[in-house]
Design an enzyme around this catalytic site. Structure first.
Site, PDB file in Angstrom:
ATOM      1  N   LYS A  72      39.744  17.641  51.242  1.00 43.12           N
ATOM      2  CA  LYS A  72      40.167  18.579  51.715  1.00 43.12           C
ATOM      3  C   LYS A  72      42.002  18.206  52.655  1.00 43.12           C
ATOM      4  O   LYS A  72      42.027  17.323  52.634  1.00 43.12           O
ATOM      5  CB  LYS A  72      39.584  18.801  53.316  1.00 43.12           C
ATOM      6  N   SER A  83      35.705  26.845  56.347  1.00 47.46           N
ATOM      7  CA  SER A  83      37.287  26.577  56.024  1.00 47.46           C
ATOM      8  C   SER A  83      37.237  25.785  54.382  1.00 47.46           C
ATOM      9  O   SER A  83      38.076  25.803  53.643  1.00 47.46           O
ATOM     10  CB  SER A  83      38.548  26.633  56.859  1.00 47.46           C
ATOM     11  N   SER A 129      32.351  25.145  58.795  1.00 46.30           N
ATOM     12  CA  SER A 129      33.197  24.815  57.749  1.00 46.30           C
ATOM     13  C   SER A 129      33.025  24.122  56.098  1.00 46.30           C
ATOM     14  O   SER A 129      33.429  24.042  55.338  1.00 46.30           O
ATOM     15  CB  SER A 129      34.911  24.634  57.719  1.00 46.30           C
TER      16      SER A 129
END
Lengths: 485, 95
Positions: A78, A153, A177
């Site tokens: 990420k 997310s 997330s």
């Protein structure tokens, strides 16, 4: 079977015998990215040169007999994790050109073990969102159905695993997330207990809730990754000094006699019937394996979303004060004075959702409202934590859906932030309580969208969590199904 | 109304955000409905409940006061939007 389809443990077995090289595996992943990335858009930055260098170095290490389970494994991260010398944006314009001068602790740990870094993955801007639609770098699409969101997310991480664009990934979870995108993309995702994994070098959103964890193809990979990143870090004083077990050793211990709680507040009317059906089938599977079910109550569940959106936004408004256009990040260079520079740089550098949360958080912390909003939320957080403490006095694990519905459509909730916030209703309480939770594949909707099952463990109970997840996986076939892309 | 347009102006100033008129308009409505929603916390009696700021019980984390190497001036200035020698350069502060 193509090399890009293999799990960590499958690829490791082939690297170990010399049947394949890391260079070959990495080439296979990069070719796969070339083939499908246009349809998915999981990445913000792809690092093919770095990857091939890492792979060559890993092959040397393997030849020298200095191999680790992660040596030569293609990993994507990420874009919230600082990677020395590789642009890291947190999906924000304000960090659009930011080149970190150091690695996050979790990145350094993975690099020491000889991983191959494939690239940096899309996410909601500063991890604020449930759909990866708030990224400055465009939306990521769900590999199971391109009209749907991948979740957020960590949507790029989950989509990347579902589309087989990296062998494994890391995400972060502040209110769901990791677990929510893992559920929406049919992956395994684990949010460790707060303090289990170092947050050093992880771009902060809400510091009392943020935690790093893996999003993987299967439970064994998840156990391998958690073992690799967990542990105390002197650079993060909130990381906890507890020994890190080898999580793979206890995976096969089964669930016989395990007591699993079903919180009545999570099996509510608004629950999608197909999600409900998947939960019923999962309960039956676990019963067949010898687990016992107990109805429990987590009475303050209904207050979790409100509590979260005060605490998380308050912490975010404080954390994001550092983006001022002075030391790094975007600056409006036409500004006349210092204050003007702050205000214009921040307005132009942040996206709509980030500004909305900074505004709510600033309001909740402002003079005259602090007690009514922020302090009140901190007190309700105590009540939510106590719900879990009481529950874990009776049960070993809690089983719930991850989300009330499968992945919604792109654009469906962008105009109504409150509806977007409410989609995290089943994951948020775990972050507020600081304990661990996991999402595993548990079925599909009639439209072919994945459905996730959430297991919640007691603080630092990751071994039990992984063991129960593994038992389910070994007795179901959901994780074997592949997105047709 | 939970929040007025004037309060949104004030909060934007506190948050150092030069919001456009259109943004202020949108945020006033959205913040109003979000604040109305979070009001449900007042249904709960929290008299005598201690606030939680941190989920895991912690004491002060002390370490030995040992010097370690830092990232150095060049690395620290690597991402500076504007610099002069070994300093960050900013617009005029005092008028």
């Amino acid at each position: 079977m193509q090399l890009y389809e293999l799990t960590i443990h499958e690829l490791h077995a082939k690297l170990k015998t010399g049947e394949v090289s890391s260079v070959e595996a990495t080439r296979s992943i990069l070719d796969r990215i070339d083939a499908v990335e246009d349809k998915v858009h999981a990445f913000i930055t792809i690092t093919p040169e770095e990857a091939m260098q890492n792979a060559a170095a890993a092959d040397k290490r393997i030849a020298a007999g200095e191999m680790d389970i992660l040596t030569g494994i293609p990993v994507a991260l990420k874009d919230i994790f600082l990677t020395s010398g590789i642009r890291t944006t947190s999906a924000s314009r304000i960090l659009g050109n930011f080149i970190p001068p150091y690695d996050a602790t979790v990145v350094a740990k993975l690099r020491e073990r000889g991983i191959v870094l494939i690239g940096k993955l899309n996410q909601d801007e500063f991890a604020m969102g449930s759909s990866t639609e708030s990224s400055y770098f465009g939306v990521t699409r769900n590999p199971w159905n391109a009209d749907h969101i991948p979740g957020g997310s960590s949507g790029g991480s989950a989509a990347c695993i579902a589309a087989r664009q990296a062998t494994t990934t890391l995400g972060t979870d502040t209110g769901g997330s990791i677990r929510q995108p893992a559920a929406h993309c049919g992956c395994v995702g684990l949010k460790p207990t707060y303090g289990r994994v170092s947050r050093y070098g992880v771009i902060a959103y809400a510091s009392s809730l943020d935690q790093v964890g893996p999003i993987t193809r299967d439970v064994t990979d998840c156990a391998i990754m958690l073992g690799a990143i967990a542990g105390h870090d002197p650079k993060d004083s909130t990381s906890v000094e507890l020994p890190v077990p080898d999580y793979t050793q206890t995976l096969a211990n089964g669930v016989k006699g395990l007591r699993i709680g079903l919180p009545r507040e999570y099996f509510i009317e608004g629950l999608d019937p197909e999600v409900k059906k998947a939960m019923d089938e999962a309960i039956a599977t676990y019963k067949g394996l010898g687990a016992e079910f107990v109805e429990i109550s987590l009475p303050h569940t209904d207050y979790a979303v409100a509590t979260y959106y005060l605490i998380a936004t308050a912490e975010a408004s404080s954390n994001l004060a550092r983006y001022d256009g002075v030391r790094f990040g975007y600056r409006n260079s036409d500004a006349k004075g210092l204050l003007d520079m702050y205000m214009l740089s921040r307005d132009e550098g942040f996206g709509a959702e980030v500004k909305r949360r900074i505004m709510i958080g600033t309001y909740a912390l402002s003079s005259g409202y602090y007690d009514a909003y922020y302090l009140k939320a901190q007190k309700v957080r105590t009540l939510i934590m106590e719900d879990f403490t009481r529950a874990f006095g009776k049960v070993d694990l809690i089983l719930t859906p991850v989300t009330p519905t499968p992945a919604f459509r792109i654009g469906e909730k962008t105009s109504d932030p409150l509806q977007m916030y409410l989609s995290d209703i089943f994951t948020i309480p775990v972050n507020l309580a600081g304990t661990c939770g996991m999402s595993i594949p548990a079925g599909f909707s009639s439209e072919g969208l994945p459905i996730g099952l959430q297991l919640i463990g007691s603080p630092f109970g990751e071994e039990t969590l992984l063991r129960a997840a593994y038992a389910f996986e070994q007795n179901t076939l959901w994780h074997k199904r592949k997105a047709k892309i | 109304m939970k929040i007025t347009r004037k309060e949104v102006d004030h909060v934007a100033r506190l948050a150092r955000l030069e919001l456009t008129e259109a943004e202020k308009e949108i945020y006033t409505g959205q913040m109003d409905s979000i604040l109305a929603y979070v009001d449900k916390l007042n249904e709960l009696d929290t008299e005598g409940v201690l606030p939680t700021s941190h989920a895991v019980p912690m004491e002060n984390a002390f370490r030995e006061d040992e010097a370690v190497s830092s990232i150095g001036t060049d690395n620290a200035l690597l991402n500076a939007p504007d610099r002069s020698d070994s300093f960050f350069r900013v617009p005029q502060v005092i008028e």
